[in-house]
Write a protein that holds these residues in place. Structure first.
Motif: not given
Length: 217
Positions: A97, A101-103
Motif C-alpha cells: 500500500w 499510494e505513496r503517502p
C-alpha cells in the motif's frame, strides 16, 4: 521539525487496519512499525521512537495489526499475537500500500519490529526484498521468523537489552542465519522493555542512524 499527522485505514487482505501517519516536511524515507505481543499502534515506546525518527526526516507508520474483533479474541487467548504468518502478511500488504499510494512520496521503506513484531517484520522483508530497504528489531524475537531469516536481503539491526539474557542468545542465533549485513547491538543495563533511564533513547537514536544510513533513494 514540522510533522503532519493523519489517521488512515489501510486494507490488508480482508482486514481494514487503522494507522497513524507522521509525515515530515521533506521525508527521506518511511518506517513501518510492527508492535509486539499484546500491544497496539499506541505503544508508548514505539511512539517515542517514531518521534525521534521524525526528527531525522523519516516518516513513520504506526498501525494496529489486528482488527478490533481479533484483538478481543487475542486478549482472551493470546493466540494471534504469535501468529507470525498472519502478522507478516499484513505488514507485506501495508508495504504494498505504501509503495502504491505513496503517502510519503517515492521514498524507500524500512521496518521497525518489537518483540514478536520483529519476526513478522523480517518475514515481510523476506517477502518484499525489492521494497523493504532496512529493518530494525527492538528486543525482538527474530528466531520466530524461522527459515525466512536466510531470505532477508535488507540490512538488519538487532537491538537487545544487556540484561535480557535469553533474548540476547536468541538474537545471536538469528544473526547467524541472517545475511552478513545484520548487526547485533546490546544496550547496557537495559531489560526487555527498555524501561531504564536513557535506554529507549539509545534504541531510538541507533534506529535513526541505521535507517538514515541504509534507506537511500
Amino acid at each position: 521539525m514540522d510533522v503532519r499527522s493523519s489517521e488512515v485505514t489501510i486494507p490488508a487482505g480482508e482486514a481494514e487496519l487503522p494507522a497513524d501517519l507522521l509525515v515530515p516536511a521533506e521525508p527521506t524515507g518511511v518506517v513501518l512499525f510492527a508492535h509486539g505481543s499484546g500491544s497496539s499502534r499506541h505503544s508508548p515506546r514505539n511512539t517515542a521512537v517514531a518521534h525521534v525518527l521524525n526528527r531525522s526526516a523519516l516518516g513513520t507508520v504506526l498501525v494496529d495489526l489486528l482488527t478490533p474483533a481479533e484483538d478481543r479474541v487475542d486478549a482472551r487467548t493470546a493466540e494471534l499475537r504469535f501468529d507470525i504468518g498472519l502478522l507478516a502478511g499484513r505488514l507485506a500488504a501495508i508495504v504494498d500500500w505504501l509503495a502504491a499510494e505513496r503517502p510519503f512520496g517515492t521514498v524507500p521503506i524500512g521496518l521497525f519490529g518489537a518483540s514478536t513484531g520483529a519476526a513478522a517484520a523480517l518475514v515481510a522483508a523476506a517477502a518484499r526484498p525489492d521494497l523493504v530497504g532496512a529493518v530494525v528489531s527492538r528486543g525482538g524475537r527474530p528466531d520466530l521468523a524461522g527459515a525466512a531469516l536466510g531470505q532477508v536481503r535488507a540490512p538488519t539491526l538487532l537491538l537487545v537489552g544487556g540484561l535480557d539474557e535469553q533474548v540476547i542468545t536468541l538474537n545471536e542465533q538469528a544473526q547467524e542465519a541472517l545475511p552478513d549485513t545484520a548487526e547485533l547491538t546490546v544496550i547496557p543495563g537495559a531489560t526487555h522493555l527498555f524501561e531504564e533511564p536513557g535506554t529507549l533513547e539509545q534504541v531510538a537514536h541507533s534506529a535513526a542512524d541505521w535507517f538514515t544510513t541504509h534507506l537511500t533513494r
